[in-house]
Design a protein around this motif. Structure first.
Motif, PDB file in Angstrom:
ATOM      1  N   THR A 109      31.725 195.125  60.552  1.00  0.00           N
ATOM      2  CA  THR A 109      30.787 193.915  60.666  1.00  0.00           C
ATOM      3  C   THR A 109      30.640 193.162  59.354  1.00  0.00           C
ATOM      4  O   THR A 109      30.367 193.748  58.460  1.00  0.00           O
ATOM      5  CB  THR A 109      29.412 194.423  61.098  1.00  0.00           C
ATOM      6  N   LYS A 110      31.146 191.908  59.335  1.00  0.00           N
ATOM      7  CA  LYS A 110      31.267 191.063  58.250  1.00  0.00           C
ATOM      8  C   LYS A 110      29.758 190.897  57.840  1.00  0.00           C
ATOM      9  O   LYS A 110      28.798 190.977  58.146  1.00  0.00           O
ATOM     10  CB  LYS A 110      31.665 189.759  58.708  1.00  0.00           C
ATOM     11  N   GLY A 111      29.933 190.942  56.286  1.00  0.00           N
ATOM     12  CA  GLY A 111      28.494 190.746  55.651  1.00  0.00           C
ATOM     13  C   GLY A 111      27.776 192.154  55.579  1.00  0.00           C
ATOM     14  O   GLY A 111      27.128 192.031  54.618  1.00  0.00           O
ATOM     15  N   ARG A 112      28.046 193.262  56.494  1.00  0.00           N
ATOM     16  CA  ARG A 112      27.185 194.273  56.313  1.00  0.00           C
ATOM     17  C   ARG A 112      27.800 195.319  55.899  1.00  0.00           C
ATOM     18  O   ARG A 112      27.542 196.264  55.306  1.00  0.00           O
ATOM     19  CB  ARG A 112      26.569 194.519  57.892  1.00  0.00           C
TER      20      ARG A 112
ATOM     21  N   GLU B 132      20.933 196.711  55.647  1.00  0.00           N
ATOM     22  CA  GLU B 132      21.652 195.366  55.051  1.00  0.00           C
ATOM     23  C   GLU B 132      23.036 195.597  54.888  1.00  0.00           C
ATOM     24  O   GLU B 132      23.820 194.851  54.665  1.00  0.00           O
ATOM     25  CB  GLU B 132      20.997 195.115  53.771  1.00  0.00           C
ATOM     26  N   THR B 133      23.492 196.979  54.413  1.00  0.00           N
ATOM     27  CA  THR B 133      24.663 197.313  53.929  1.00  0.00           C
ATOM     28  C   THR B 133      25.097 198.702  54.772  1.00  0.00           C
ATOM     29  O   THR B 133      24.039 199.612  54.526  1.00  0.00           O
ATOM     30  CB  THR B 133      24.752 197.619  52.323  1.00  0.00           C
ATOM     31  N   VAL B 134      26.439 198.670  55.280  1.00  0.00           N
ATOM     32  CA  VAL B 134      26.884 200.205  55.640  1.00  0.00           C
ATOM     33  C   VAL B 134      28.132 200.330  54.858  1.00  0.00           C
ATOM     34  O   VAL B 134      29.119 199.397  54.844  1.00  0.00           O
ATOM     35  CB  VAL B 134      27.264 199.902  57.014  1.00  0.00           C
ATOM     36  N   LEU B 135      28.087 201.211  54.036  1.00  0.00           N
ATOM     37  CA  LEU B 135      29.082 201.641  53.103  1.00  0.00           C
ATOM     38  C   LEU B 135      30.046 202.839  53.560  1.00  0.00           C
ATOM     39  O   LEU B 135      29.607 203.679  53.959  1.00  0.00           O
ATOM     40  CB  LEU B 135      28.542 202.119  51.628  1.00  0.00           C
TER      41      LEU B 135
END
Ligand code: WTA
Length: 661
Positions: A237-240, A222-225
């Motif tokens: 990538t927006k949102g992710r 869900e998330t790439v930090l």
């Protein structure tokens, strides 16, 4: 003197280490003291490890049961009822006591860009990132993938996960996007922590791009930090995808820790075994942390004020235990080295030691061999006088490399600790102790506290008692930092480690105990290859090669290599109709190397590829890798019985092929 005679020489503990005017008094300063403590650790383990765990770790709730379960049923548990947090132990307690003390020395790829991070700063960074992870929905028991260059933020990422009870799954940043993808999927990681780019030896690595590729096929993420290492313009990538810096600044400098039970998992770390599928080895909080801390204290004889420099990558277990958890648990100053030993020159290690006044230095035999080859001039004329303990890890060290390390780097005034251990053992299990155990060049010497060694007859499984024996290395009882399971597959854990020799933990290594009781590791007895201390399975490389459209069948073996210890040789049978002409063969060779780089990573690339018509197999179709190993080693005259082969004439053809390439 032949090598064998040379290796039997016992080198006493250097006098300097036992001279209080020159060095801090070693915690264990004689063989008798080691033997007494070792005995105690086996005879009264509850008392021994109970005391050690109380001394070295801080608990929010005390434990009552020191040990529970064991190797018979694979239900090992330590320090039950106790609660603690690994990040609290590695950061908070030191930040409260000595906030200005340097926790991390960051030796950046470019030597003029080093930085220091104090315990106070480390606490703030870890808390802020923990805040980010919590805000992104990460909870106790979730897994977070970490794919990072060797920068302090890699340690911050591990500790932030530990703080909130999430399991980190660090994937070595040399792995390809496909290998990363498989590991993210297996661990079901919801968050990936990475950087925009990496820097290594003056080269730029497109870290984020590799993550993007991997994550395309990971619906759980869900998330790439993304940490800004270079500030390059990378697609987000927006949102992710979110920036570490921006997100972290939204969170307070302090966030409370999650109280963990001793047996709550701390992390998983993928490693290779005899099958193509990597295993997510799981370590739990208290036992692992104790193993890491206790070995930094006793094996490296760590004293307050020392500067601890382990040159491993945080993507491997050595980085976990000896860059992050072990040194920080003791409140030490640890070095994070982003570069390579030859950048900008082959003096880099020695400059690093002189610049930061390193006291403990830990590296792999492959690096020592490579630097030794480049000549002594690079190591001369550097002030290495701060060093007390020189460690090696990852593969057997040959006596020539051991002597070079001892003479040229240690100037015969340091302890050399050849530490044997594995991802699964969590911390060093066979090793000299600097002030106590005389060494032999190439022997890992004697077991650490709590390690009840056995050398077994590989066929009967019977323990070989006494000295002067060779067999497979096993351990008779559980110690605190032994891995507890394989992520999502306890059955595989039991089958790999505990069932081959019931009642024992099976290491997969062959070993001898010499006439003095010293242990010599002989290398893997399974299909694991060790290239520059990187652990790979033959099956993993074979399955990468077989994915190439031209390949019908393949066999991969480890061959001896002067610098990397072992290197990979691949025998490849092509599909019918594929052209094998010399021009085509060169292209195919390149393609096959690229194939392995793509599926696993550059470090797994075969050094030699032989395009062959057939492979040696028994009538039942079993591949005889042993025969290939002998042919490559130039031991074709001792192949043993080849009459069981389906087609013994294959052997002659292979000998000619290997001989001519
Ligand atoms: C090998 C690395 C000889 C061994 C810490 C083991 C060694 C495998 C030594 C584990 C040593 C590690 N002498 N061989 N001092 N240290 N090995 O899991 O074959 O990456 O089984 O852990 O490395 O590799 P791993």
């Amino acid at each position: 003197m032949t090598e064998d005679q040379a290796t039997d020489v016992l080198y006493p503990v250097p006098e300097r280490l036992l001279d209080p005017t020159q060095c801090p008094e070693p915690y264990i300063s004689s063989m008798e003291q080691y033997q007494e403590m070792y005995r105690e650790s086996l005879d009264n383990p509850d008392q021994f490890f109970g005391k050690l765990a109380t001394e070295l770790l801080s608990w929010s709730k005390p434990f009552h049961t020191v040990r529970h379960g064991g190797l018979h049923h694979g239900d090992v548990a330590w320090f039950l009822e106790g609660q603690l947090n690994a990040a609290y132990n590695c950061v908070d307690r030191h930040a409260f006591a000595t906030p200005e003390k340097i926790a991390i020395i960051y030796e950046a790829d470019e030597p003029n860009q080093s930085e220091n991070i104090t315990y106070g700063e480390l606490l703030r960074k870890v808390c802020q990132l923990a805040g980010v992870l919590r805000a992104r929905g990460v909870r106790k028991g979730d897994t977070v993938a970490i794919y990072m260059p060797m920068i302090p933020e890699a340690a911050v990422a591990l500790l932030a996960c530990a703080r909130i009870g999430a399991l980190h799954s660090v994937v070595f940043a040399g792995f390809s996007s496909e290998a990363l993808r498989d590991r993210i999927r297996d661990a079901k990681s919801r968050v990936v922590i990475t950087a925009d780019q990496g820097k290594r030896g003056g080269k730029t690595i497109e870290t984020k791009r590799i993550v993007d590729e991997a994550v395309k096929e990971c619906p759980s993420v869900e998330t790439v930090l993304v940490y800004e290492r270079t500030g390059a313009d990378v697609p987000m990538t927006k949102g992710r995808d979110v920036w570490w810096g921006e997100e972290a600044s939204l969170h307070p400098n302090f966030t409370p820790v999650e109280e963990m039970n001793s047996e709550d998992p701390l992390f998983l770390l993928y490693t290779s075994g005899s099958t193509g599928q990597p295993k997510g080895v799981v370590h739990t909080t208290a036992g692992y942390l104790l193993g890491a801390a206790a070995t930094v204290k006793y094996v490296f004889d760590y004293h307050p004020g020392d500067i601890f420099a382990c040159m491993a990558d945080v993507g491997w277990i050595t980085g976990h235990s000896y860059i992050v958890y072990g040194p920080l648990a003791l409140g030490a100053t640890t070095v994070i080295f982003e570069s390579i030993p030859t950048y900008p020159t082959p003096s880099r290690y020695w400059e690093l030691i002189a610049k930061h006044k390193v006291t403990q230095f830990y590296t792999a035999p492959t690096a020592i061999r490579a630097l030794r080859r480049l000549g002594d001039d690079w190591v001369k004329d550097h002030d290495l006088s701060s060093l007390r303990v020189l460690g090696t890890v990852g593969e057997p060290i040959n006596p020539e490399a051991w002597h070079w390390y001892n003479d040229k780097v240690g100037k015969n005034r340091c302890a050399i600790v050849d530490t044997y251990w594995q991802t699964e053992t969590g911390s060093n299990i066979i090793t000299p102790l600097p002030g106590a155990i005389p060494t032999k060049a190439g022997s890992a010497t004697l077991p650490f506290f709590g390690i009840d060694l056995a050398i077994l007859d590989p066929v009967s499984g019977k323990e070989l008692i006494g000295n002067d024996v060779t067999g497979v290395l096993a351990i008779k009882r559980a110690w605190p930092s032994i891995a507890r399971t394989i992520y999502g597959n306890h059955q595989r854990f039991l089958e790999t480690y505990l069932k081959p020799y019931p009642g024992y933990y099976f290491t997969g290594d062959g070993a001898s105990r010499d006439k003095d009781g010293y242990i010599w590791i002989r290398g893997r007895v399974d299909d694991v290859i060790n290239v520059s201390g990187h652990r790979l399975s033959t099956a993993e490389i074979e399955s990468a090669l077989i994915m190439h459209h031209a390949v019908a069948e393949t066999a991969v073996i480890g061959a001896h290599d002067e610098v990397t210890g072992q290197c990979i040789h691949a025998f490849v049978c092509l599909k019918p109709g594929v052209s094998k002409g010399p021009a085509h063969a060169t292209d195919l060779n390149k393609e096959l190397v690229i194939q392995v780089r793509k599926v696993i990573g550059p470090f797994a690339a075969p050094k030699k590829i032989y395009l062959v018509e057939d492979l040696p197999k028994t009538r039942s179709g079993k591949l005889m890798r042993r025969i290939l190993r002998k042919i490559v080693a130039g031991e074709s005259d001792s192949l043993g019985d080849i009459s069981t082969l389906a087609d013994p004439s294959v052997v002659e053809v292979l000998i000619a092929k290997v001989g001519s390439s």
